[in-house]
Write an enzyme that holds these catalytic residues in place. Structure first.
Site, PDB file in Angstrom:
ATOM      1  N   ARG A  85       0.851  -1.209   0.000  1.00 32.08           N
ATOM      2  CA  ARG A  85       0.000   0.000   0.000  1.00 32.08           C
ATOM      3  C   ARG A  85       0.876   1.244   0.000  1.00 32.08           C
ATOM      4  O   ARG A  85       0.508   2.261   0.577  1.00 32.08           O
ATOM      5  CB  ARG A  85      -0.915  -0.001   1.207  1.00 32.08           C
ATOM      6  CG  ARG A  85      -0.191  -0.093   2.538  1.00 32.08           C
ATOM      7  CD  ARG A  85      -1.141   0.327   3.621  1.00 32.08           C
ATOM      8  NE  ARG A  85      -0.563   0.056   4.936  1.00 32.08           N
ATOM      9  CZ  ARG A  85      -1.124   0.450   6.046  1.00 32.08           C
ATOM     10  NH1 ARG A  85      -2.240   1.128   6.020  1.00 32.08           N
ATOM     11  NH2 ARG A  85      -0.577   0.183   7.200  1.00 32.08           N
ATOM     12  N   LYS A 117       2.298   6.310   1.481  1.00 33.92           N
ATOM     13  CA  LYS A 117       1.724   5.156   2.186  1.00 33.92           C
ATOM     14  C   LYS A 117       0.206   5.330   2.180  1.00 33.92           C
ATOM     15  O   LYS A 117      -0.291   6.395   2.549  1.00 33.92           O
ATOM     16  CB  LYS A 117       2.268   5.130   3.621  1.00 33.92           C
ATOM     17  CG  LYS A 117       1.858   3.947   4.457  1.00 33.92           C
ATOM     18  CD  LYS A 117       2.784   3.863   5.659  1.00 33.92           C
ATOM     19  CE  LYS A 117       2.361   2.799   6.649  1.00 33.92           C
ATOM     20  NZ  LYS A 117       3.309   2.721   7.770  1.00 33.92           N
ATOM     21  N   ARG A 148      15.498  -2.048   3.879  1.00 34.02           N
ATOM     22  CA  ARG A 148      15.190  -2.749   5.117  1.00 34.02           C
ATOM     23  C   ARG A 148      16.010  -4.030   5.171  1.00 34.02           C
ATOM     24  O   ARG A 148      16.504  -4.504   4.137  1.00 34.02           O
ATOM     25  CB  ARG A 148      13.710  -3.151   5.134  1.00 34.02           C
ATOM     26  CG  ARG A 148      12.768  -2.017   4.811  1.00 34.02           C
ATOM     27  CD  ARG A 148      11.503  -2.545   4.124  1.00 34.02           C
ATOM     28  NE  ARG A 148      10.664  -1.437   3.637  1.00 34.02           N
ATOM     29  CZ  ARG A 148       9.672  -0.889   4.319  1.00 34.02           C
ATOM     30  NH1 ARG A 148       9.338  -1.363   5.492  1.00 34.02           N
ATOM     31  NH2 ARG A 148       8.988   0.117   3.827  1.00 34.02           N
ATOM     32  N   ASP A 152      11.246  -6.602   8.218  1.00 32.65           N
ATOM     33  CA  ASP A 152      10.854  -5.655   7.167  1.00 32.65           C
ATOM     34  C   ASP A 152      10.607  -4.264   7.733  1.00 32.65           C
ATOM     35  O   ASP A 152      10.407  -3.310   6.974  1.00 32.65           O
ATOM     36  CB  ASP A 152       9.608  -6.153   6.414  1.00 32.65           C
ATOM     37  CG  ASP A 152       8.470  -6.510   7.351  1.00 32.65           C
ATOM     38  OD1 ASP A 152       8.649  -7.387   8.209  1.00 32.65           O
ATOM     39  OD2 ASP A 152       7.397  -5.908   7.237  1.00 32.65           O
ATOM     40  N   ASN A 153      10.614  -4.138   9.055  1.00 31.48           N
ATOM     41  CA  ASN A 153      10.443  -2.831   9.676  1.00 31.48           C
ATOM     42  C   ASN A 153      11.732  -2.367  10.334  1.00 31.48           C
ATOM     43  O   ASN A 153      11.713  -1.567  11.268  1.00 31.48           O
ATOM     44  CB  ASN A 153       9.313  -2.875  10.706  1.00 31.48           C
ATOM     45  CG  ASN A 153       7.958  -3.008  10.044  1.00 31.48           C
ATOM     46  OD1 ASN A 153       7.796  -2.655   8.878  1.00 31.48           O
ATOM     47  ND2 ASN A 153       6.987  -3.517  10.773  1.00 31.48           N
TER      48      ASN A 153
HETATM   49  P1  AMP Z   1       3.298  -3.336   8.205  1.00 31.44           P
HETATM   50  O1  AMP Z   1       2.790  -4.238   9.261  1.00 31.44           O
HETATM   51  O2  AMP Z   1       2.520  -2.036   8.064  1.00 31.44           O
HETATM   52  O3  AMP Z   1       4.772  -3.094   8.291  1.00 31.44           O
HETATM   53  O4  AMP Z   1       3.025  -4.074   6.808  1.00 31.44           O
HETATM   54  C1  AMP Z   1       3.450  -5.379   6.549  1.00 31.44           C
HETATM   55  C2  AMP Z   1       3.068  -5.750   5.131  1.00 31.44           C
HETATM   56  O5  AMP Z   1       1.661  -5.714   4.949  1.00 31.44           O
HETATM   57  C3  AMP Z   1       3.649  -4.836   4.063  1.00 31.44           C
HETATM   58  O6  AMP Z   1       3.985  -5.649   2.959  1.00 31.44           O
HETATM   59  C4  AMP Z   1       2.489  -3.928   3.750  1.00 31.44           C
HETATM   60  O7  AMP Z   1       2.592  -3.373   2.448  1.00 31.44           O
HETATM   61  C5  AMP Z   1       1.307  -4.859   3.872  1.00 31.44           C
HETATM   62  N1  AMP Z   1       0.049  -4.146   4.165  1.00 31.44           N
HETATM   63  C6  AMP Z   1      -0.320  -3.575   5.338  1.00 31.44           C
HETATM   64  N2  AMP Z   1      -1.545  -3.013   5.230  1.00 31.44           N
HETATM   65  C7  AMP Z   1      -1.970  -3.217   3.964  1.00 31.44           C
HETATM   66  C8  AMP Z   1      -3.151  -2.884   3.226  1.00 31.44           C
HETATM   67  N3  AMP Z   1      -4.166  -2.200   3.779  1.00 31.44           N
HETATM   68  N4  AMP Z   1      -3.226  -3.283   1.943  1.00 31.44           N
HETATM   69  C9  AMP Z   1      -2.221  -3.956   1.358  1.00 31.44           C
HETATM   70  N5  AMP Z   1      -1.098  -4.309   1.991  1.00 31.44           N
HETATM   71  C10 AMP Z   1      -0.955  -3.948   3.287  1.00 31.44           C
HETATM   72 MG    MG Z   2       6.227  -2.202   7.430  1.00 30.54          MG
END
Ligand code: AMP
Ligand code: MG
Length: 495
Positions: free
Chosen positions: A95, A115, A185, A254-255
């Site tokens: 996203r 984002k 990352r 990844d973070n």
């Molecule tokens: P995060 O937990 O925000 O670091 O995201 C982990 C993964 O989930 C990443 O690959 C994000 O791009 C994906 N992700 C989180 N929220 C969404 C969403 N609403 N739609 C698509 N992908 C998402």
């Molecule tokens: Mg992330």
């Protein structure tokens, strides 16, 4: 004036050019009714952008992805990651989009990134969208971290999309415009390391060295030096988190950045009462990312990073493993050194007595823990103890905490040996112990109001958190601990 015929912003796309295997060209989704909700004038200034342009129709259209920015080639970045210990081979920007790179006023290269900009080939089941509350949260906490002088990605703007996003309920949608030293990352390396073409990983590593850790290029083994530089940057970063009571909440690989900046403010929160076992994230059932676990998790993540680099460190696996292990084993020492330096500043110690000081710090934390003392207020009030020369000048919770008087005695004996003037020392401590942090109940209050259309509390809080060390009259509300009658605080991820 912004009525210039020159484009106010141009971007480069060096990452996309150098690592085409790690990006997918993509476009942001259209926004039905874009409206600027928050714009970061200070950051715009650093980037050499015109803050007035940022708020103009042209600026909003460009930053929101609706109007192409000269030089921009928007891409979704590929990455993998260990999430709560389990490996996901394909995460990526589900996203988000990298719009490109620009050079700031200090000559540093920064990523401009969106984002909440819509679905991409990495979206899996997700809608690619984001709601106003979480995007303003990332803005607010990022600015709070910047105010605390902690390396962080920062928001340049939050743009309301005019669209509803469906979560448990329908919520107003928003896009965050994020600025980062880069979006490399540990997970980017994990992804590249598993590609058949081994050249990609080498190119990625060399890109990371050139961009973030240029000294490593001259080392005998540049990729081992890269590992060491990232380990040092992360040790320093996590130590800073601990100094201010910050819990990232989702330290998946990844973070975790290669630059050493804090990234992805999802379920993060600041500690209220000090307890190293504190977990706020609703999905962290095992407490993997609890406050006190963060240094250990950083080392675990660095081990995943090291694994990706082995082939570049030495063609002989045993040799590579031996060298990498040495670097990883040194992480706790790097962390402790950084942590002790910050704790000395927080408690006003001038001389470094190594681990002997750590005993004094650990004893103080034990007092805070046992007395269930508010972390921020407890530390901040130590300067009052010095100024007034009495232990009961401390924060009300700390003053009655078991063992505090004895600790103050030990501490003041230690300080007396250094002979710095107490007033001077107290003033220095106040520059390291924030008076104001993003208190969880107030963050929620500000975000609920913003979601309902009132940005007043959000803006007021932002103004407080930008100068966290400077006590100002009228802001007492921001120093009050979370009321005990509120239910246990919970945060949510990826929303
Ligand atoms: P995060 O937990 O925000 O670091 O995201 C982990 C993964 O989930 C990443 O690959 C994000 O791009 C994906 N992700 C989180 N929220 C969404 C969403 N609403 N739609 C698509 N992908 C998402
Ligand atoms: Mg992330």
């Amino acid at each position: 004036m912004t009525t210039t015929s020159h484009p106010p912003l141009t971007l480069e796309h060096r990452f996309a050019d150098e690592l085409p295997e790690l990006v997918l060209p993509w476009q942001a989704a259209a926004m039905p009714a874009p409206a600027l909700l928050a714009a970061n004038g200070e950051l715009a200034e650093q980037l050499g952008l015109d803050a007035a342009w940022l708020g103009s129709e042209d600026g909003i259209a460009a930053l929101g992805g609706a109007r192409p920015i000269p030089g921009s080639q928007p891409v979704a970045m590929a990455y993998a990651g260990h999430q709560f210990g389990g490996y996901s081979p394909r995460l990526g920007d589900g996203r988000a989009l990298l719009l490109g790179e620009l050079t700031d006023r200090d000559g540093r290269r920064r990523d401009l990134h969106l984002k909440g900009s819509g679905r991409t080939p990495f979206s899996r089941g997700g809608d690619g969208k984001a709601a106003v509350g979480p995007m303003l949260r990332e803005y607010l906490i990022g600015e709070a971290m910047a105010g605390l002088d902690i390396p962080t990605t920062r928001a340049l703007a939050v743009i309301g999309t005019g669209e509803q996003v469906v979560r448990e309920v329908a919520l107003p949608g928003a896009v965050l415009v994020r600025v980062a030293a880069s979006h490399l990352r540990v997970g980017t390396f994990e992804y590249a390391a598993r590609l058949e073409d081994r050249g990609v990983l080498r190119r990625l590593a060399d890109h990371a060295i050139a961009r973030h850790h240029p000294d490593a290029a001259g080392a005998e083994r540049p990729h081992l030096a890269l590992l060491e530089a990232v380990a040092m940057a992360q040790a320093a970063l996590v130590a800073r988190w601990l100094h201010v009571g910050f819990i990232h909440g989702v330290m998946n690989t990844d973070n975790m950045t290669i630059s050493g900046e804090t990234i992805d403010y999802g379920p993060c929160a600041f500690l209220d009462r000090f307890d190293p076992a504190t977990v706020y994230s609703s999905i962290d059932h095992g407490g993997r990312y609890a406050f006190g676990n963060q240094p250990g998790i950083a080392q675990w993540n660095l081990t995943r990073f090291a694994e990706t680099l082995l082939g570049l460190i030495d063609p002989d696996t045993d040799t590579a493993v031996g060298l990498a292990t040495e670097v990883l084993n040194a992480f706790p020492d790097h962390f402790r050194t950084a942590w002790r330096a910050g704790m000395r500043a927080k408690t006003g110690l001038r001389d470094d007595r190594g681990e002997a000081d750590a005993e004094l710090f650990d004893a103080l934390l034990a007092v805070l823990h046992e007395g269930r003392v508010d972390h921020t207020n407890g530390f901040r009030s130590l300067s009052a103890v010095l100024r007034q020369g009495r232990a009961d000048a401390a924060d009300a919770q700390l003053a009655v905490a078991p063992g505090f008087d004895a600790w103050v005695q030990r501490w003041t004996d230690r300080l007396a040996a250094e002979g710095v003037h107490p007033q001077e020392r107290a003033a220095a401590m106040d520059r390291h112990n924030p008076r104001y942090i993003a208190r969880n109940h107030l963050v929620e209050e500000a975000l609920s109001a913003a979601t309902a259309g009132d940005l007043g509390p959000f803006e007021a809080m932002l103004a407080v958190l930008r100068r966290p060390f400077e006590e100002r009259p009228g802001l007492e509300r921001y120093t009050e601990p979370r009321p005990d009658e509120l239910p246990a605080y919970r945060t949510f991820c990826g929303t």
